[in-house]
Design a protein around this motif. Structure first.
Motif, PDB file in Angstrom:
ATOM      1  N   ALA A   1       0.847  -1.196   0.000  1.00  0.00           N
ATOM      2  CA  ALA A   1       0.000   0.000   0.000  1.00  0.00           C
ATOM      3  C   ALA A   1       0.884   1.247   0.000  1.00  0.00           C
ATOM      4  O   ALA A   1       0.560   2.245  -0.640  1.00  0.00           O
ATOM      5  CB  ALA A   1      -0.917   0.002   1.217  1.00  0.00           C
TER       6      ALA A   1
ATOM      7  N   LYS B   1       0.543   7.057   6.151  1.00  0.00           N
ATOM      8  CA  LYS B   1      -0.892   7.170   6.362  1.00  0.00           C
ATOM      9  C   LYS B   1      -1.606   5.912   5.869  1.00  0.00           C
ATOM     10  O   LYS B   1      -2.515   5.410   6.520  1.00  0.00           O
ATOM     11  CB  LYS B   1      -1.435   8.386   5.623  1.00  0.00           C
ATOM     12  CG  LYS B   1      -2.898   8.552   5.848  1.00  0.00           C
ATOM     13  CD  LYS B   1      -3.490   9.749   5.176  1.00  0.00           C
ATOM     14  CE  LYS B   1      -4.996   9.677   5.345  1.00  0.00           C
ATOM     15  NZ  LYS B   1      -5.691  10.690   4.580  1.00  0.00           N
ATOM     16  N   ALA B   2      -1.174   5.410   4.719  1.00  0.00           N
ATOM     17  CA  ALA B   2      -1.878   4.268   4.134  1.00  0.00           C
ATOM     18  C   ALA B   2      -1.581   2.969   4.881  1.00  0.00           C
ATOM     19  O   ALA B   2      -2.423   2.087   4.929  1.00  0.00           O
ATOM     20  CB  ALA B   2      -1.497   4.114   2.662  1.00  0.00           C
TER      21      ALA B   2
ATOM     22  N   GLY C   1     -15.703 -10.476  -0.289  1.00  0.00           N
ATOM     23  CA  GLY C   1     -14.726 -10.024  -1.275  1.00  0.00           C
ATOM     24  C   GLY C   1     -15.054  -8.741  -2.000  1.00  0.00           C
ATOM     25  O   GLY C   1     -14.171  -8.008  -2.397  1.00  0.00           O
TER      26      GLY C   1
ATOM     27  N   TYR D   1     -13.321  -1.269  -3.746  1.00  0.00           N
ATOM     28  CA  TYR D   1     -12.761  -2.617  -3.946  1.00  0.00           C
ATOM     29  C   TYR D   1     -13.421  -3.646  -3.019  1.00  0.00           C
ATOM     30  O   TYR D   1     -14.554  -4.009  -3.237  1.00  0.00           O
ATOM     31  CB  TYR D   1     -11.241  -2.606  -3.803  1.00  0.00           C
ATOM     32  CG  TYR D   1     -10.514  -2.052  -5.028  1.00  0.00           C
ATOM     33  CD1 TYR D   1     -10.225  -2.864  -6.109  1.00  0.00           C
ATOM     34  CD2 TYR D   1     -10.122  -0.730  -5.091  1.00  0.00           C
ATOM     35  CE1 TYR D   1      -9.563  -2.385  -7.220  1.00  0.00           C
ATOM     36  CE2 TYR D   1      -9.450  -0.236  -6.210  1.00  0.00           C
ATOM     37  CZ  TYR D   1      -9.171  -1.070  -7.266  1.00  0.00           C
ATOM     38  OH  TYR D   1      -8.520  -0.582  -8.360  1.00  0.00           O
ATOM     39  N   CYS D   2     -12.751  -4.081  -1.966  1.00  0.00           N
ATOM     40  CA  CYS D   2     -13.284  -5.227  -1.224  1.00  0.00           C
ATOM     41  C   CYS D   2     -14.337  -4.795  -0.210  1.00  0.00           C
ATOM     42  O   CYS D   2     -14.760  -3.647  -0.170  1.00  0.00           O
ATOM     43  CB  CYS D   2     -12.169  -6.007  -0.553  1.00  0.00           C
ATOM     44  SG  CYS D   2     -11.624  -5.310   1.019  1.00  0.00           S
TER      45      CYS D   2
ATOM     46  N   CYS E   1     -13.443   0.624   3.697  1.00  0.00           N
ATOM     47  CA  CYS E   1     -12.581   1.713   4.156  1.00  0.00           C
ATOM     48  C   CYS E   1     -13.146   3.059   3.721  1.00  0.00           C
ATOM     49  O   CYS E   1     -13.640   3.217   2.608  1.00  0.00           O
ATOM     50  CB  CYS E   1     -11.179   1.555   3.576  1.00  0.00           C
ATOM     51  SG  CYS E   1     -10.415   0.005   4.058  1.00  0.00           S
TER      52      CYS E   1
ATOM     53  N   GLY F   1      -7.185   7.796   2.315  1.00  0.00           N
ATOM     54  CA  GLY F   1      -7.999   7.253   3.391  1.00  0.00           C
ATOM     55  C   GLY F   1      -8.606   8.345   4.258  1.00  0.00           C
ATOM     56  O   GLY F   1      -8.027   9.416   4.425  1.00  0.00           O
TER      57      GLY F   1
ATOM     58  N   SER G   1     -11.189   1.881   9.052  1.00  0.00           N
ATOM     59  CA  SER G   1      -9.881   1.913   8.400  1.00  0.00           C
ATOM     60  C   SER G   1      -8.939   2.937   9.008  1.00  0.00           C
ATOM     61  O   SER G   1      -7.736   2.875   8.779  1.00  0.00           O
ATOM     62  CB  SER G   1     -10.057   2.194   6.914  1.00  0.00           C
ATOM     63  OG  SER G   1     -10.784   3.384   6.727  1.00  0.00           O
TER      64      SER G   1
ATOM     65  N   THR H   1      -6.240   4.374   6.795  1.00  0.00           N
ATOM     66  CA  THR H   1      -5.345   3.516   6.022  1.00  0.00           C
ATOM     67  C   THR H   1      -6.061   2.976   4.782  1.00  0.00           C
ATOM     68  O   THR H   1      -7.286   2.996   4.692  1.00  0.00           O
ATOM     69  CB  THR H   1      -4.865   2.328   6.868  1.00  0.00           C
ATOM     70  OG1 THR H   1      -5.982   1.494   7.161  1.00  0.00           O
ATOM     71  CG2 THR H   1      -4.264   2.805   8.184  1.00  0.00           C
ATOM     72  N   LEU H   2      -5.282   2.505   3.859  1.00  0.00           N
ATOM     73  CA  LEU H   2      -5.808   1.861   2.657  1.00  0.00           C
ATOM     74  C   LEU H   2      -4.839   0.764   2.250  1.00  0.00           C
ATOM     75  O   LEU H   2      -3.672   0.784   2.624  1.00  0.00           O
ATOM     76  CB  LEU H   2      -5.924   2.867   1.503  1.00  0.00           C
ATOM     77  CG  LEU H   2      -7.014   3.933   1.582  1.00  0.00           C
ATOM     78  CD1 LEU H   2      -6.850   4.909   0.418  1.00  0.00           C
ATOM     79  CD2 LEU H   2      -8.399   3.324   1.538  1.00  0.00           C
ATOM     80  N   CYS H   3      -5.325  -0.186   1.469  1.00  0.00           N
ATOM     81  CA  CYS H   3      -4.434  -1.204   0.923  1.00  0.00           C
ATOM     82  C   CYS H   3      -3.968  -0.719  -0.452  1.00  0.00           C
ATOM     83  O   CYS H   3      -4.360   0.357  -0.888  1.00  0.00           O
ATOM     84  CB  CYS H   3      -5.172  -2.541   0.837  1.00  0.00           C
ATOM     85  SG  CYS H   3      -6.302  -2.671  -0.533  1.00  0.00           S
ATOM     86  N   PRO H   4      -3.118  -1.470  -1.151  1.00  0.00           N
ATOM     87  CA  PRO H   4      -2.632  -0.950  -2.436  1.00  0.00           C
ATOM     88  C   PRO H   4      -3.757  -0.692  -3.435  1.00  0.00           C
ATOM     89  O   PRO H   4      -3.696   0.280  -4.199  1.00  0.00           O
ATOM     90  CB  PRO H   4      -1.683  -2.035  -2.933  1.00  0.00           C
ATOM     91  CG  PRO H   4      -2.019  -3.245  -2.160  1.00  0.00           C
ATOM     92  CD  PRO H   4      -2.500  -2.757  -0.831  1.00  0.00           C
ATOM     93  N   LYS H   5      -4.781  -1.542  -3.403  1.00  0.00           N
ATOM     94  CA  LYS H   5      -5.877  -1.317  -4.349  1.00  0.00           C
ATOM     95  C   LYS H   5      -6.654  -0.058  -3.967  1.00  0.00           C
ATOM     96  O   LYS H   5      -6.982   0.761  -4.820  1.00  0.00           O
ATOM     97  CB  LYS H   5      -6.797  -2.534  -4.380  1.00  0.00           C
ATOM     98  CG  LYS H   5      -6.136  -3.760  -4.939  1.00  0.00           C
ATOM     99  CD  LYS H   5      -7.110  -4.907  -5.110  1.00  0.00           C
ATOM    100  CE  LYS H   5      -7.499  -5.553  -3.818  1.00  0.00           C
ATOM    101  NZ  LYS H   5      -6.566  -6.582  -3.364  1.00  0.00           N
TER     102      LYS H   5
ATOM    103  N   ALA I   1      -5.510   2.434  -2.401  1.00  0.00           N
ATOM    104  CA  ALA I   1      -4.662   3.585  -2.698  1.00  0.00           C
ATOM    105  C   ALA I   1      -4.637   3.872  -4.190  1.00  0.00           C
ATOM    106  O   ALA I   1      -4.254   4.953  -4.621  1.00  0.00           O
ATOM    107  CB  ALA I   1      -3.244   3.329  -2.183  1.00  0.00           C
ATOM    108  N   ASN I   2      -5.038   2.879  -4.972  1.00  0.00           N
ATOM    109  CA  ASN I   2      -5.027   3.013  -6.428  1.00  0.00           C
ATOM    110  C   ASN I   2      -6.345   3.574  -6.967  1.00  0.00           C
ATOM    111  O   ASN I   2      -6.477   3.778  -8.173  1.00  0.00           O
ATOM    112  CB  ASN I   2      -4.753   1.637  -7.051  1.00  0.00           C
ATOM    113  CG  ASN I   2      -4.802   1.649  -8.552  1.00  0.00           C
ATOM    114  OD1 ASN I   2      -3.948   2.247  -9.189  1.00  0.00           O
ATOM    115  ND2 ASN I   2      -5.816   1.025  -9.132  1.00  0.00           N
TER     116      ASN I   2
END
Lengths: 317, 902, 173, 301
Positions: free
Chosen positions: A61, A216-217, B276, C36-37, C41, C57, C64, C67-71, C73-74
């Motif tokens: 992330a 932050k992420a 999911g 996404y999931c 978040c 985020g 959350s 925070t965020l996951c890579p997706k 954040a994308n």
């Protein structure tokens, strides 16, 4: 109860000064620009990153949040085969890089190897307490005395008011000396604009009181941002806690100065030796040798000149 | 959802993610939480920081395992065996939570003596019909003693599954079931349970799962030590359990374990189902599912009992528990749909609702499509051509359609199957007419998403979508208007449902965006009006503030007399006032439950069955695990959360004889959706494949069933065998390697939301297969080589990732190899590659028509596959945009724009 | 303690560096949810001049906490993406390429096809004379990535209005 | 962008943590021309200052040559930048801690007297400047004296620039600066010798021949020390054959053969030019080996 993120939008955005008009004015502006100075802001407490690798889930992330905030380009779709690390290295377009190290013992008897190369196992320095998959988000170390900053001939690299090492993108001319100087291999030159880039510690966000995008992420607080003194304190407590929880290998990398290097304002909690994570075992500031090297250069030169003069004077008379 | 529903009453996660931080031990199984739900994993990590033990049991050592304290590798598909071992350990060592089990579960209830367990019948329960492959629960005497043949039967749909609450609750006669609190009665649930799980000894479990015998006791002891009055353990699962032909029973096993340990309805306990998709819970609740009407109401069938509304309510309703309000839910839904046309005298137009006479779920529909039985199809943000099970068959189906409408953001596999499928026929031979409707992304539209913990969160429209991109709301709304126009004036009775469908969601004025401008899309429907209809309103009662019908404050206001309309009863209360959209409320307080952030169904209860967090007398089990308790002074239930119970019903309440509805639930019965108010260790109804979990092998497995050798796979599973869907039946020798599919953090599903995104593609650019060094050595494969993975369906190629993270296991004395296949690649996008979904089979679990992507048989060979390989359909784009940020000086432009800007 | 042989004086700030600020100043911030999931978040969406400039985020979200996951954040790239289709694409039977079509035309065509298929496929009663009122030749798939309002309208129109049986989504269990 | 099978490496322990700057041939030539121009100026200026009557006439040829070489060097420096249009940013600060800053300032300072000297020379040739005036003589002296330290600095910084870096090899080479400076003087001597022979100034040539011999011998000291320091990295990254060729060219071809030639062939112009070429080639080879060292992946053994 609003967040800083919601407040920041109410700060008015400044505007660029008017652009020079005409060819000549533009050339003059370009030529004189590097000699113009901005007002240095008042000093703030030093900030940095504390990266606790024991809670990193390797989600990347941080990498994407960094790309998004800084609008960095994707830099190639290459499957490396090195566990889940397809970023490969820190570069001008990847300011964060998550590393993956697989350390597993044999479950079944070791099979014969078809051609010598085997699985992804990386043998740990000492037998690991259990099978483990180490992950670590790497970034610029923001050294307290940074070789890149010392090397930079244009003054593009400076310490900003937060004591972060920052490359001024309007000044850098891409000499790449900082690339050569960095003992951690953090900086590279971009082939897009020819300038060097590295983590800015989100200087622009800090200016507005925001946490850097990666920290932050980070979903598990593996990357923590804050005043370095606080971070160091927190990190030392965490190491003690880990020692008490039977993780004796935990230690801090870069939290304090060594014989050959200053402390890092972006430091790490590791559980294996630095080289396992691709970090130098004992980073060395190349400037330690500079005076001596100059002396040797001058002496050699003077020796040669002296010899020359001696021949001229002795034989020329 | 029956997995959870059959045990507890509702098919949804019993708790919320933040509560995992309160756990003392978390068992993650069937979930790769750190990778699939990284932010959700934040909460187990917080628990770990506080000293909790995290356990991961999985075929692969994943990023989740790396962060857990204990990892145990088991063979894919052997989960019930392991869970059975845990249950057996808890029972034989008498470590179950006595007070909890006696008071709150049906352990003491006596089951009809005609019932025969799988132990007695070699792996089958009584009531099995081999010719149809189904159970008849009535014939099998699964019911409680005393219900007998009179037990209410739900409308059967034949072999096909249903999500209807009928499965979750199930009726019973009005007599109280017999109970034996001493638990000695040979037919009481506890005794049945003991006998059923006695077979799951550590040694047998180890032989089946490939783990060490000690592992079972180790984990069981850990869970037991972290359960009871003072401590709680939680279980987290995801599609690693659901995507099996025994998935519902895996979840049932977890439910039994948690009930025995007293970990339901308590802080730090429960079962967290990690879903999911952003609104997968919502799409089940509001139900874009063939057999469900909104709010888990069963869609009617051609059954005799469904001829009239009254008979339907009689047949499907349950006299006791909350489902006694069934008729209110149905009538209000019909009023919401058909408006004034629905009236008491015409049965509220119950006859207009289409009758389900077969299985029309996704997989059978694709099977029918491939046989040419479908004319047209709509895809809304789903990609069966890439992500569907046996995706090759699904593409064959799409090629047989007359027309297809795809609403999406990118040209996914399902949009370009006619031209870019490397193994498909040339475009000139594909007759499908395709309409691609460009969709709006979530920042470009208003709407609500229901997350994995039943929380409704509204997202606001921040900007207009570009060009002709439109929200699906817009598309469906305007399609509906056009259809109404086309049918206008028709007097044909069959067209009346459409013509009378209430369909008015116009924005009064232009839609004002947050930045103060007015949306350029003038005919965008008002999504708040849709949510208000879902919430429900009083018909004919006008709110002077809006000039529209007055909104309902919650489902307790629903009526069965046509005076209320409600689109989805469980969501009622989300929009109680015209200016109060609770899904869009984001208030924080000192209350750790944060009840004013969004709206959780039902009735904003964050933790379900939370009455169980107090002892039968209403006192907290312990101070440490205090949550909801009876406040005698205030004469009501108190605590940080909404009680999932009648707020003023005292613990000592005992229902009078013949009580109906909620009055029949005693003050110490926390499972209010169950007719007996108890958690079901033994599920007399609710699961079509048996009242107790039993280990069966996957449909495709190289190993036979070591526990019940006569019954290798689930007796009720449905396969759709045909030339496009060959099955390698268990035990197979031809395909000796166990394959399991998995998700990587860096990608999403089959890739429609990730493989067009360079920032994600660079992180995981290529399809690979994870295998052990042992398997690699056997096949002369070197790390990084190209390998071909073959299943009974087809073969794909991928790169070999040789790693000890996927252990080869010793199963019943022989080495069984496993491989892990990420399922993110297919043939459209910036990065393409072999599609794991092409390998999987079209098979269906009986309760929910779920496939078995998590365990199937395959063979691995060195070298590239000789078939045609895909090449990227899109060039990589380094920067999403290089447009400068408007109204922003150079000093504040992003650092990485890489422009000369001085 | 290691010290440098040559003192490093403070280096001068360039005019631009002295003006450094985040691009969020003066932007519009909107509260959103990650698409996404199912974790759900919270996201903050920043726009300027109608243009998306940042998604990150929401630190206030109790789920959350910023925070965020890579997706997640994308998410910016999901919206701002040159590969996104911006106009209706139409592929005629047996054609080998897309054509770009107006939105209204597409809606009209789709509505007509739905009507034709429904009129041909609707079965009022089964062989036993029992009520069906259903269409089996049309279907919809998808919804788990959609908003609940979108799901509701799909179910209402296709099941409640048109009698379509196969209304399905990704959810199964 | 998808790659064919690449041999994957596990982990990071075997990798050098540093990254080499993308300095390639351009920089080899830059280092080479740096020595050519500064060395020529230094030797010519020392000669002219010490023995004006002997070296004055040759030096008149030497400064324009040094000027041209400087222009080539500067062009290489600019072209090697990532953003050549920002070359002038180098003069934004004067920074002692940065050898590159110091060097740029030295080069700039060196270019000024050199330009004036060349202007005076050209002026003399075209008759604009009276060649025999005292004023001009004094101006030349001042310019030469002013140019000497900055030219020396321009030569001296270059090796230090490399040795004060974190790159493998470079960081260990304490004598790189020493070698480069002494080698620059050797270069200058060889260049001036060639000029003397070609322009027929036999007295100058007669002095420069023994001087070159002495310098070559003296230069073996820093060279030997440098190669000693670099040996581990050189042997780690270059094959035995490559190293043998390199040492043969640089020590054999660049020092020993020239020494023999100087002793044996006397003033034959052709032989002198050849000797000088050998000396320069040897110097170039050493520079090439060193500059490219970090780019050379360690050999798998």
């Amino acid at each position: 109860m609003t967040s800083r993120e919601a407040q920041v939008v109410s700060t008015p955005q400044s505007a660029d000064p008017p652009r020079p008009r005409g060819r000549l004015a533009e050339v003059v502006a370009r030529l004189t620009y590097p000699f113009r100075r901005g007002a240095a802001p008042a000093k703030q407490p030093a900030t940095g990153f504390y990266t606790d690798t024991t809670v990193c889930i390797g989600c990347k992330a941080c990498e994407v949040a960094c790309k998004q905030w800084n609008q960095l380009p994707a830099d190639g779709f290459n499957w490396s085969g090195n566990s889940y690390d397809n970023t490969g290295e820190l570069s001008a377009s990847s300011l964060r890089h998550v590393k993956f190290i697989e350390q597993f013992a044999d479950v079944l008897p070791p099979p014969p190897s078809p051609n010598g190369r085997m699985s992804l196992d990386v043998l740990p320095a000492e037998p690991p307490p259990a099978n483990r998959w180490l992950m670590m988000s790497d970034v610029c170390k923001h050294c307290a005395a940074a070789p890149c900053q010392q090397a930079c001939p244009t003054g593009a690299i400076l310490y900003n008011e937060f004591a972060n090492v920052y490359i001024q993108r309007d000044i850098c001319n891409g000499c790449a000396y900082c690339v050569a100087a960095c003992p951690f291999g953090v900086i590279t030159r971009s082939h897009f604009d020819g300038h060097t880039h590295k983590c800015t510690l989100c200087y622009d966000r800090q200016k507005d009181g925001l946490v850097p995008a990666c920290a932050k992420a980070c979903p598990t607080a593996s990357i923590q941002f804050g005043p370095v003194e606080e971070l160091r304190e927190r990190a030392r407590q965490r190491v003690e806690e880990l020692h008490s929880r039977a993780v004796p290998g935990a230690y801090l990398y870069g939290d304090s100065p060594t014989e050959t290097y200053t402390e890092l304002n972006s430091f790490y909690l590791l559980v294996d030796r630095p080289a396992t994570y691709g970090l130098p075992e004992a980073p060395f500031n190349p400037w330690i040798h500079m005076t001596g090297d100059y002396v040797r250069a001058v002496l050699s030169g003077l020796g040669a000149m002296g010899g020359l003069l001696a021949v001229f004077l002795v034989m020329g008379q | 959802m029956p997995g959870l529903g059959a045990s507890f009453g509702r098919g949804a996660a019993t708790t919320f993610q933040q509560d995992l931080a309160n756990s003392d031990c978390i068992l993650i199984m069937g979930s790769n939480m750190a990778e699939a739900h990284p932010v959700g994993f934040r909460w187990p990590m917080k628990a770990k920081a506080k000293g909790a033990t995290l356990v991961h049991i999985d075929p692969r050592f994943s990023r989740t395992s790396a962060l857990c304290d204990i990892y145990i590798g088991i063979r894919a598909g052997s989960d019930i065996a392991f869970l059975g071992g845990l249950i057996n350990h808890v029972l034989t060592h008498d470590k179950w939570f006595k007070e909890f089990v006696l008071a709150y579960t049906n352990a003491a209830t006596i089951v009809d003596e005609g019932f025969r367990d799988a132990e007695d019948l070699g792996g089958l329960f009584s009531g099995f019909h081999p010719e149809s492959g189904t159970y008849n629960a009535n014939e099998g005497k699964w019911a409680y003693e005393g219900e007998g043949e009179d037990g209410q039967t739900k409308a059967a749909h034949g072999k096909e599954g249903t999500h209807g609450y009928g499965l979750e609750g199930g009726g019973r006669a009005e007599d109280r079931p017999h109970r034996d609190p001493t638990l000695w009665h040979p037919h009481c649930v506890m005794q049945i349970l003991r006998r059923h799980f006695a077979r799951y000894t550590p040694e047998v479990v180890a032989r089946v799962c490939g783990c060490a015998p000690d592992d079972v006791g180790r984990i069981a002891d850990l869970l037991c030590a972290n359960s009871g009055r003072e401590r709680t353990s939680a279980i987290v699962y995801a599609v690693g359990w659901t995507q099996h032909t025994t998935g519902v029973q895996m979840i049932r096993a977890a439910g039994i374990l948690q009930l025995l340990l007293g970990n339901v309805g308590r802080p730090g306990g429960g079962i967290m189902a990690m879903r999911g998709h952003s609104s997968i819970q919502g799409s089940t609740d509001v139900s874009t599912l063939y057999d469900l009407l909104p709010g888990y109401l069963p869609q009617p069938t051609p059954d005799e009992g469904h001829d009239t509304l009254e008979s339907y309510v009689k047949k499907e309703g349950i006299p006791t528990g909350y489902w006694a309000n069934f008729s209110k839910f149905v009538v209000s839904l019909l009023k919401a749909w058909y408006g004034d046309a629905a009236a008491a005298e015409n049965d509220y137009r119950f006859g207009w609702v289409p009758r389900v006479d077969g299985d029309y779920s996704h997989l059978p529909t694709m099977d029918r499509m491939a046989r040419g039985e479908m004319t047209g199809y709509f895809l809304f943000g789903q990609n069966p051509a890439g992500g569907g099970m046996n995706a090759g068959l699904q593409r064959a189906g799409l090629r047989k359609l007359d027309w297809l409408v795809v609403a999406d953001w990118f040209e996914t596999e399902s949009a370009v199957f006619w031209k870019d499928d490397p193994n498909g026929p040339p475009a000139a031979e594909v007759g499908t007419e395709v309409f691609f409707i460009p969709a709006a992304t979530s920042p470009e539209k208003d709407g609500t998403l229901t997350n994995t913990q039943r929380l409704l969160q509204w997202h606001n429209k921040a900007m207009d979508p570009p060009d002709d991109c439109r929200s699906d709301t817009w598309f469906v709304y305007h399609l509906g208007k056009r259809l109404k126009d086309l049918y206008a004036g028709s007097t044909d009775p069959k067209d009346q449902p459409l013509l009378n469908l209430t369909w008015d969601y116009e924005h009064g004025a232009g839609h004002r965006l947050p930045d103060g401008t007015v949306s350029c899309i003038r005919d965008e429907p008002d999504v708040e009006l849709v949510l208000q209809e879902i919430n429900g309103y009083r018909v004919g009662e006008i709110d002077p503030r809006t000039g529209r019908p007055r909104l309902l404050k919650g489902f307790s206001e629903l009526k069965a007399d046509g005076s209320t309309a409600c689109g989805c009863w469980i969501y009622s209360g989300v929009f109680p006032e015209p200016d109060r959209n609770r899904a869009n409320e984001r208030k924080l307080s000192d209350n750790p439950v944060q009840p004013e952030w969004g709206f959780a169904w039902p009735h904003n209860r964050r933790m379900l069955y939370n009455r169980a967090s107090a002892d039968p007398e209403g006192r907290p089990w312990s101070d440490r695990k205090k949550y909801i308790w009876w406040d005698a002074e205030k004469a009501r239930w108190d605590g940080p959360d909404e009680p999932d119970f009648e707020p003023t019903k005292p613990p000592g309440y005992r229902p009078p004889d013949g009580a109906k509805g909620m009055a029949a639930i005693a003050g110490d019965q926390p499972f209010i959706m169950k007719p007996d108010g108890l958690g079901w260790l033994f599920a007399p109804k609710g699961a079509k494949d048996g009242p107790l979990p039993t280990h069966y092998e996957p449909v495709e497995s190289p190993v036979g069933n070591l526990l019940y050798p006569r019954q290798p796979t689930s007796p009720t599973v449905r396969t759709f065998e045909g030339p496009l869907n060959r099955i390698a039946h268990t035990p197979t020798a031809e395909f000796p390697v166990v394959a399991t599919t998995f998700r990587l953090t860096e990608h999403y599903l089959s890739g429609p939301m990730s493989r067009f995104n360079s920032w994600l593609n660079e992180l995981q650019p290529e399809m690979f297969v994870e295998m052990s060094p042992e398997l690699a050595a056997e096949r002369a494969i070197t790390h990084g080589d190209w390998v071909t993975v073959r299943s009974a369906r087809t073969a794909i190629e991928c790169r070999a990732m040789v790693t000890r993270r996927v252990p080869s296991l010793l199963v019943d004395g022989r080495v069984v190899h496993q491989i892990g296949l990420p399922f993110h690649w297919a043939f459209a996008g910036e990065v393409v590659g072999g599609n794991a979904n092409d390998l999987t089979a079209l098979v269906a679990e009986v309760n929910v028509s779920m496939h078995e992507g998590k365990a199937f048989a395959c063979q691995v060979e060195r070298g590239r596959h000789d078939g045609r390989q895909p090449s990227p359909t899109k060039h990589p784009v380094a920067w999403p945009t290089r447009d400068p940020i408007p109204n922003t000086p150079a000093a504040a432009q992003p650092e990485g724009g890489f422009t000369h800007d001085e | 303690m290691f010290s440098l042989p040559v003192a490093t004086k403070p280096q001068p700030f360039s005019p631009q560096t002295a003006e450094k600020a985040s691009r969020l100043r003066g932007a519009t911030v909107t509260e959103g949810v990650c698409p996404y999931c199912a974790v759900g978040c919270g996201q903050l969406i920043y726009t300027k001049g109608g243009q998306l400039i940042d998604i990150e985020g929401d630190p206030r979200s109790p789920i959350s906490e910023g925070t965020l996951c890579p997706k997640g954040a994308n998410t910016f790239q999901l919206s701002t993406n040159p590969h996104r289709v911006r106009n209706v694409l139409y592929r005629a039977p047996y054609a080998d390429k897309w054509e770009t079509k107006p939105l209204n035309w597409a809606l009209d065509q789709i509505a007509r096809r739905v009507k034709a298929a429904r009129d041909a496929g609707l079965v009022t009663r089964n062989a036993d004379g029992r009520l069906l009122n259903s269409v089996k030749t049309i279907g919809t798939l998808g919804g788990a990535t959609l908003d609940i309002e979108e799901n509701y309208l799909i179910k209402k129109l296709f099941t409640g209005g048109l009698g379509v049986l196969s209304v399905e989504n990704q959810a199964r269990i | 962008m998808q790659t064919a099978a690449t041999p994957p490496a596990a982990g990071y322990a075997d990798r050098e943590p540093t990254k080499p700057p993308d300095w390639h041939q351009l920089v080899v030539w830059d280092v080479f021309f740096n020595a050519l121009t500064t060395g020529l100026f230094l030797v010519a200026a020392v000669g002219e200052l010490a023995l004006p009557e002997v070296f004055g006439p040759v030096a008149v040829w030497a400064y324009p040559a040094a000027f041209v070489l400087l222009l080539v060097d500067l062009s290489l420096l600019v072209l090697d930048l990532g953003d050549p249009l920002r070359f002038h940013h180098m003069l934004r600060v004067f920074k002692l801690s940065s050898p590159m800053s110091l060097g740029t300032w030295c080069l700039t300072a060196y270019s000024l007297p050199l330009t004036l000297l060349v202007a005076i020379d050209i002026g003399t040739v075209v008759g604009l400047v009276p060649g025999d005036s005292d004023a001009v003589w004094w101006v030349r002296r001042v310019l030469l004296i002013a140019g000497l330290p900055v030219a020396f600095g321009s030569a001296a910084y270059k090796g230090v620039l490399f040795s004060t870096s974190a790159q493998p090899g470079w960081r260990d080479s304490r004598w790189l600066g020493g070698y480069h400076t002494s080698s620059a003087v050797v270069f200058g001597c060889a260049e001036l010798l060639v000029l003397s022979v070609l322009t027929g100034h036999d007295r100058a040539a007669a002095l420069l021949r023994p001087a070159l011999g002495l310098l070559l011998v003296l230069g073996l000291i820093p060279l030997g020390l440098l190669l000693g320091e670099l040996r581990p990295e050189l042997t780690r990254r270059y094959t035995r054959d490559d190293l043998f060729r390199g040492v043969a060219l640089s020590v054999g071809g660049g020092v020993l053969i020239p020494l023999l030639a100087l002793a044996a062939v006397g003033t034959n112009p052709f032989a002198v030019v050849l000797t000088a070429v050998l000396v320069l080639t040897g110097g170039w080879v050493i520079r090439h080996l060193i500059v490219m060292l970090p780019h050379q992946a360690p050999l798998v053994r």
